[in-house]
Design a protein around this motif. Structure first.
Motif, PDB file in Angstrom:
ATOM      1  N   GLY A  13       0.848  -1.182   0.000  1.00 41.79           N
ATOM      2  CA  GLY A  13       0.000   0.000   0.000  1.00 41.79           C
ATOM      3  C   GLY A  13       0.887   1.237   0.000  1.00 41.79           C
ATOM      4  N   PRO A  14       0.334   2.417   0.300  1.00 38.20           N
ATOM      5  CA  PRO A  14       1.156   3.637   0.272  1.00 38.20           C
ATOM      6  C   PRO A  14       2.335   3.598   1.236  1.00 38.20           C
ATOM      7  CG  PRO A  14      -1.034   4.055   1.188  1.00 38.20           C
ATOM      8  CD  PRO A  14      -1.079   2.710   0.565  1.00 38.20           C
ATOM      9  N   SER A  15       2.126   3.095   2.464  1.00 35.19           N
ATOM     10  CA  SER A  15       3.245   3.063   3.422  1.00 35.19           C
ATOM     11  C   SER A  15       4.292   2.045   3.001  1.00 35.19           C
ATOM     12  CB  SER A  15       2.739   2.773   4.838  1.00 35.19           C
ATOM     13  OG  SER A  15       2.029   1.559   4.895  1.00 35.19           O
ATOM     14  N   GLY A  16       3.863   0.877   2.521  1.00 38.46           N
ATOM     15  CA  GLY A  16       4.810  -0.157   2.118  1.00 38.46           C
ATOM     16  C   GLY A  16       5.611   0.232   0.886  1.00 38.46           C
ATOM     17  N   MET A  17       4.943   0.782  -0.117  1.00 36.83           N
ATOM     18  CA  MET A  17       5.662   1.198  -1.322  1.00 36.83           C
ATOM     19  C   MET A  17       6.666   2.299  -1.006  1.00 36.83           C
ATOM     20  SD  MET A  17       3.004   0.996  -4.533  1.00 36.83           S
ATOM     21  CE  MET A  17       1.547   1.717  -3.766  1.00 36.83           C
ATOM     22  N   MET A  18       6.251   3.260  -0.155  1.00 34.41           N
ATOM     23  CA  MET A  18       7.171   4.344   0.179  1.00 34.41           C
ATOM     24  C   MET A  18       8.319   3.837   1.046  1.00 34.41           C
ATOM     25  SD  MET A  18       7.644   7.395  -0.771  1.00 34.41           S
ATOM     26  CE  MET A  18       6.120   8.176  -1.284  1.00 34.41           C
ATOM     27  N   ALA A  19       8.052   2.862   1.914  1.00 36.05           N
ATOM     28  CA  ALA A  19       9.127   2.280   2.724  1.00 36.05           C
ATOM     29  C   ALA A  19      10.146   1.588   1.832  1.00 36.05           C
ATOM     30  CB  ALA A  19       8.539   1.285   3.729  1.00 36.05           C
ATOM     31  N   ALA A  20       9.671   0.844   0.838  1.00 37.44           N
ATOM     32  CA  ALA A  20      10.575   0.150  -0.080  1.00 37.44           C
ATOM     33  C   ALA A  20      11.396   1.141  -0.899  1.00 37.44           C
ATOM     34  CB  ALA A  20       9.767  -0.761  -1.005  1.00 37.44           C
ATOM     35  N   ILE A  21      10.752   2.226  -1.331  1.00 33.64           N
ATOM     36  CA  ILE A  21      11.461   3.258  -2.100  1.00 33.64           C
ATOM     37  C   ILE A  21      12.542   3.917  -1.234  1.00 33.64           C
ATOM     38  CG2 ILE A  21      11.166   5.586  -3.075  1.00 33.64           C
ATOM     39  CD1 ILE A  21       8.412   4.533  -4.159  1.00 33.64           C
ATOM     40  N   ALA A  22      12.191   4.260   0.002  1.00 35.23           N
ATOM     41  CA  ALA A  22      13.156   4.918   0.898  1.00 35.23           C
ATOM     42  C   ALA A  22      14.333   4.000   1.201  1.00 35.23           C
ATOM     43  CB  ALA A  22      12.461   5.337   2.191  1.00 35.23           C
ATOM     44  N   ALA A  23      14.046   2.725   1.472  1.00 39.32           N
ATOM     45  CA  ALA A  23      15.118   1.775   1.787  1.00 39.32           C
ATOM     46  C   ALA A  23      16.035   1.580   0.587  1.00 39.32           C
ATOM     47  CB  ALA A  23      14.520   0.444   2.231  1.00 39.32           C
ATOM     48  N   ALA A  24      15.443   1.415  -0.598  1.00 43.21           N
ATOM     49  CA  ALA A  24      16.255   1.209  -1.800  1.00 43.21           C
ATOM     50  C   ALA A  24      17.052   2.460  -2.160  1.00 43.21           C
ATOM     51  CB  ALA A  24      15.357   0.792  -2.957  1.00 43.21           C
ATOM     52  N   SER A  25      16.467   3.629  -1.895  1.00 37.57           N
ATOM     53  CA  SER A  25      17.180   4.891  -2.175  1.00 37.57           C
ATOM     54  C   SER A  25      18.423   5.034  -1.308  1.00 37.57           C
ATOM     55  CB  SER A  25      16.253   6.085  -1.920  1.00 37.57           C
ATOM     56  OG  SER A  25      15.157   6.070  -2.801  1.00 37.57           O
ATOM     57  N   ASN A  26      18.419   4.342  -0.187  1.00 32.54           N
ATOM     58  CA  ASN A  26      19.576   4.373   0.712  1.00 32.54           C
ATOM     59  C   ASN A  26      20.503   3.181   0.490  1.00 32.54           C
ATOM     60  OD1 ASN A  26      19.485   6.680   2.859  1.00 32.54           O
ATOM     61  ND2 ASN A  26      17.351   6.050   2.562  1.00 32.54           N
ATOM     62  N   GLY A  27      20.386   2.554  -0.665  1.00 28.35           N
ATOM     63  CA  GLY A  27      21.342   1.522  -1.054  1.00 28.35           C
ATOM     64  C   GLY A  27      21.015   0.109  -0.636  1.00 28.35           C
ATOM     65  N   SER A  28      19.828  -0.128  -0.101  1.00 29.74           N
ATOM     66  CA  SER A  28      19.483  -1.464   0.360  1.00 29.74           C
ATOM     67  C   SER A  28      18.945  -2.338  -0.766  1.00 29.74           C
ATOM     68  CB  SER A  28      18.420  -1.392   1.470  1.00 29.74           C
ATOM     69  OG  SER A  28      18.954  -0.842   2.644  1.00 29.74           O
ATOM     70  N   LYS A  29      19.198  -3.628  -0.643  1.00 25.48           N
ATOM     71  CA  LYS A  29      18.588  -4.623  -1.512  1.00 25.48           C
ATOM     72  C   LYS A  29      17.239  -4.964  -0.878  1.00 25.48           C
ATOM     73  CE  LYS A  29      21.275  -7.953  -2.627  1.00 25.48           C
ATOM     74  NZ  LYS A  29      22.054  -9.215  -2.423  1.00 25.48           N
ATOM     75  N   VAL A  30      16.147  -4.642  -1.600  1.00 27.06           N
ATOM     76  CA  VAL A  30      14.808  -4.660  -0.997  1.00 27.06           C
ATOM     77  C   VAL A  30      13.875  -5.603  -1.745  1.00 27.06           C
ATOM     78  CG1 VAL A  30      12.814  -3.240  -0.329  1.00 27.06           C
ATOM     79  CG2 VAL A  30      15.111  -2.239  -0.313  1.00 27.06           C
ATOM     80  N   ALA A  31      13.063  -6.331  -0.986  1.00 26.51           N
ATOM     81  CA  ALA A  31      11.960  -7.101  -1.558  1.00 26.51           C
ATOM     82  C   ALA A  31      10.658  -6.617  -0.936  1.00 26.51           C
ATOM     83  CB  ALA A  31      12.137  -8.594  -1.304  1.00 26.51           C
ATOM     84  N   LEU A  32       9.642  -6.446  -1.783  1.00 24.88           N
ATOM     85  CA  LEU A  32       8.326  -5.971  -1.358  1.00 24.88           C
ATOM     86  C   LEU A  32       7.309  -7.089  -1.604  1.00 24.88           C
ATOM     87  CD1 LEU A  32       6.312  -3.707  -0.527  1.00 24.88           C
ATOM     88  CD2 LEU A  32       6.370  -2.919  -2.902  1.00 24.88           C
ATOM     89  N   PHE A  33       6.688  -7.566  -0.526  1.00 28.92           N
ATOM     90  CA  PHE A  33       5.732  -8.659  -0.613  1.00 28.92           C
ATOM     91  C   PHE A  33       4.303  -8.125  -0.536  1.00 28.92           C
ATOM     92  CE2 PHE A  33       9.573 -10.645   0.810  1.00 28.92           C
ATOM     93  CZ  PHE A  33       9.529 -11.960   0.354  1.00 28.92           C
ATOM     94  N   ASP A  34       3.410  -8.689  -1.364  1.00 34.35           N
ATOM     95  CA  ASP A  34       2.001  -8.323  -1.268  1.00 34.35           C
ATOM     96  C   ASP A  34       1.125  -9.498  -1.673  1.00 34.35           C
ATOM     97  OD1 ASP A  34       0.356  -5.709  -0.765  1.00 34.35           O
ATOM     98  OD2 ASP A  34      -0.659  -6.742  -2.408  1.00 34.35           O
ATOM     99  N   LYS A  35      -0.043  -9.605  -1.041  1.00 30.37           N
ATOM    100  CA  LYS A  35      -0.961 -10.717  -1.317  1.00 30.37           C
ATOM    101  C   LYS A  35      -1.679 -10.558  -2.645  1.00 30.37           C
ATOM    102  CE  LYS A  35      -3.673 -10.671   2.234  1.00 30.37           C
ATOM    103  NZ  LYS A  35      -4.699 -11.114   3.202  1.00 30.37           N
ATOM    104  N   ASN A  36      -1.759  -9.324  -3.140  1.00 26.72           N
ATOM    105  CA  ASN A  36      -2.552  -9.052  -4.335  1.00 26.72           C
ATOM    106  C   ASN A  36      -1.767  -9.286  -5.629  1.00 26.72           C
ATOM    107  OD1 ASN A  36      -4.970  -8.170  -3.010  1.00 26.72           O
ATOM    108  ND2 ASN A  36      -3.882  -6.309  -2.417  1.00 26.72           N
ATOM    109  N   LYS A  37      -2.498  -9.203  -6.740  1.00 28.16           N
ATOM    110  CA  LYS A  37      -1.883  -9.386  -8.057  1.00 28.16           C
ATOM    111  C   LYS A  37      -1.246  -8.104  -8.565  1.00 28.16           C
ATOM    112  CE  LYS A  37      -5.243 -12.869  -9.603  1.00 28.16           C
ATOM    113  NZ  LYS A  37      -6.292 -13.174 -10.619  1.00 28.16           N
ATOM    114  N   ARG A  38      -1.582  -6.980  -7.896  1.00 22.83           N
ATOM    115  CA  ARG A  38      -1.055  -5.688  -8.354  1.00 22.83           C
ATOM    116  C   ARG A  38      -0.809  -4.783  -7.158  1.00 22.83           C
ATOM    117  NH1 ARG A  38      -6.375  -2.618 -10.877  1.00 22.83           N
ATOM    118  NH2 ARG A  38      -7.847  -3.202  -9.235  1.00 22.83           N
ATOM    119  N   LEU A  39      -0.053  -3.749  -7.388  1.00 27.45           N
ATOM    120  CA  LEU A  39       0.302  -2.805  -6.327  1.00 27.45           C
ATOM    121  C   LEU A  39      -0.847  -1.842  -6.032  1.00 27.45           C
ATOM    122  CD1 LEU A  39       3.860  -1.746  -7.551  1.00 27.45           C
ATOM    123  CD2 LEU A  39       3.359  -3.300  -5.667  1.00 27.45           C
ATOM    124  N   GLY A  40      -0.880  -1.378  -4.789  1.00 25.69           N
ATOM    125  CA  GLY A  40      -1.741  -0.253  -4.421  1.00 25.69           C
ATOM    126  C   GLY A  40      -3.213  -0.449  -4.694  1.00 25.69           C
TER     127      GLY A  40
END
Length: 418
Positions: A13-40
């Motif tokens: 959702g909005p918090s998860g997508m933004m968390a993944a963006i912030a973490a990756a922007s700081n050089g992290s290797k990130v995986a984002l998990f979701d139950k749905n077939k699409r984001l948001g």
């Protein structure tokens, strides 16, 4: 994919997508998990499908519009706030516009514009998105997290961000997984309840549908406690429906109604049709309009209130058949009183599944306001609607989600490299 990561984010959702963006922007290797077939999926529904992406208010005023523990967000907003959200999208070529009450929308009037911008950013930053994958368990050693367990296997990481959202609109996948996962590692979840929800009223005019579909602009709706003292009031629009009240004023009162209903069976509301006019001035206006008229009251007062509401008030006071010259002072005062202090009895609101926002959540005493990290277990960060934070409609909840997500993702990245 590789199963050893710097940061794992659960929920897109909005918090998860933004968390993944912030973490990756700081050089992290990130995986984002979701139950749905699409984001948001839920984000696509917000703002009537237009996505009220934030609100253009000063931080202090902004926090006043988050009645559910808004003060917790001071530290978050000192790191990333509504202005940063607007800059984030503007820097990526997304046009924004301001509407009434400071609400910010994409100029396209489409939520898809916002979701696409977030997806593009995730892809450019190399975030791995794992769709249709539910996290069953947080793996930990009692002191720190070490990964997550899914049906496809275990994924290891020193930093995990829980951002699965609340319980509203379960069709979007919001089924309370985050609360269950938080409890697994010792977190306390405060009682959950609907907020920003239409209000249920079963009085005669609702059952007869006398006012169904009628919208009143800039009225004042107040919620009274058992002692008759107002606990909140909102000067906004209200809409009469087949079940009760909707519209911004009703939605903003709903969380206070549900809090009071924990101790009482009914909650009294008052509706002031003329919040900018005193009762004394209203009496003078009524007398002026009735003076020297030979018409019936309902015709003499034509235009004073919407026709159906005027008819209902006159019938309620049993003065609908009177002539204007028969309106004694006491009857004029009674009409003015009803216009200024119309008492209604609320029996509840829609349930969580049909409400906009979940009240309650992970206890904020167990979360660091500076980092969104759990005080119960190292390496776990919690963001968005999972937290015991709720605001009014108008861009306040989505802002809280974006900002807590950004802060959680940033500090999750720092932790992963520590």
């Amino acid at each position: 994919m590789e199963k050893i990561l710097d940061v794992i984010v659960v929920g897109a959702g909005p918090s998860g997508m933004m968390a993944a963006i912030a973490a990756a922007s700081n050089g992290s290797k990130v995986a984002l998990f979701d139950k749905n077939k699409r984001l948001g999926k839920k984000l696509l529904m917000t703002g009537g499908g237009r996505c009220n992406v934030t609100n253009n208010r000063p931080v202090e005023d902004f926090i006043q519009h988050i009645p559910g523990n808004g003060r917790f967000l001071y530290s978050t907003f000192s790191q990333w706030n509504n202005e940063d959200i607007m800059s984030f999208f503007a820097d990526r070529g997304i046009g924004l516009k301001e509407e009434d009450h400071g609400r910010i929308f994409p100029t396209t009037d489409k939520s898809k514009t916002i979701v696409d911008a977030l997806r593009n950013e995730l892809e450019q930053l190399g975030v791995t998105i794992i769709y249709q994958s539910a996290v069953e368990k947080i793996i930990h050693d009692q002191k720190k997290v070490t990964g997550v367990r899914t049906l496809e296997g275990d994924y290891l990481s020193k930093s995990i961000v829980l951002a699965t959202g609340g319980l509203t609109y379960p069709s979007t996948g919001a089924t309370g997984d985050g609360y269950r996962l938080a409890k697994q590692v010792g977190h306390h979840v405060t009682p959950l309840y609907p907020t920003e929800s239409p209000v249920l009223i079963d009085e005669d005019f609702i059952q007869k549908k006398d006012l169904q579909g009628l919208s009143l602009r800039d009225i004042r709706l107040s919620v009274l406690n058992e002692k008759g003292k107002p606990v909140t009031n909102h000067k906004m629009d209200v809409l009469f429906t087949h079940f009760g009240l909707s519209g911004p004023a009703a939605l903003r009162c709903s969380s206070f109604i549900n809090q009071l209903l924990k101790q009482q069976e009914r909650v009294t509301l008052t509706l002031d049709c003329f919040p900018n006019t005193s009762k004394e001035e209203l009496i003078r206006q009524l007398e002026d309009q009735l003076q020297n008229s030979t018409k019936q009251v309902k015709n003499a007062l034509n235009g004073f209130l919407p026709e159906r509401l005027l008819k209902y008030f006159l019938e309620k006071l049993d003065i609908d058949a009177l002539g204007a010259n028969q309106m004694k002072k006491t009857k004029v005062e009674a009409l003015a009183e009803l216009c200024k202090n119309w008492k209604l009895s609320a029996k509840g609101t829609f349930g969580l599944e049909k409400s906009f926002v979940t009240g309650g959540g992970v206890d904020l005493k167990e979360i660091s306001p500076k980092t969104m990290e759990s005080k119960k277990i190292t390496g776990l960060f919690i963001a968005g609607e999972l937290l015991d934070i709720n605001g009014y409609t108008g861009g306040f909840n989505i802002t809280s989600a974006f900002c807590t997500g950004y802060v959680a993702g940033t500090h999750a990245a720092y932790h992963s490299f520590a």
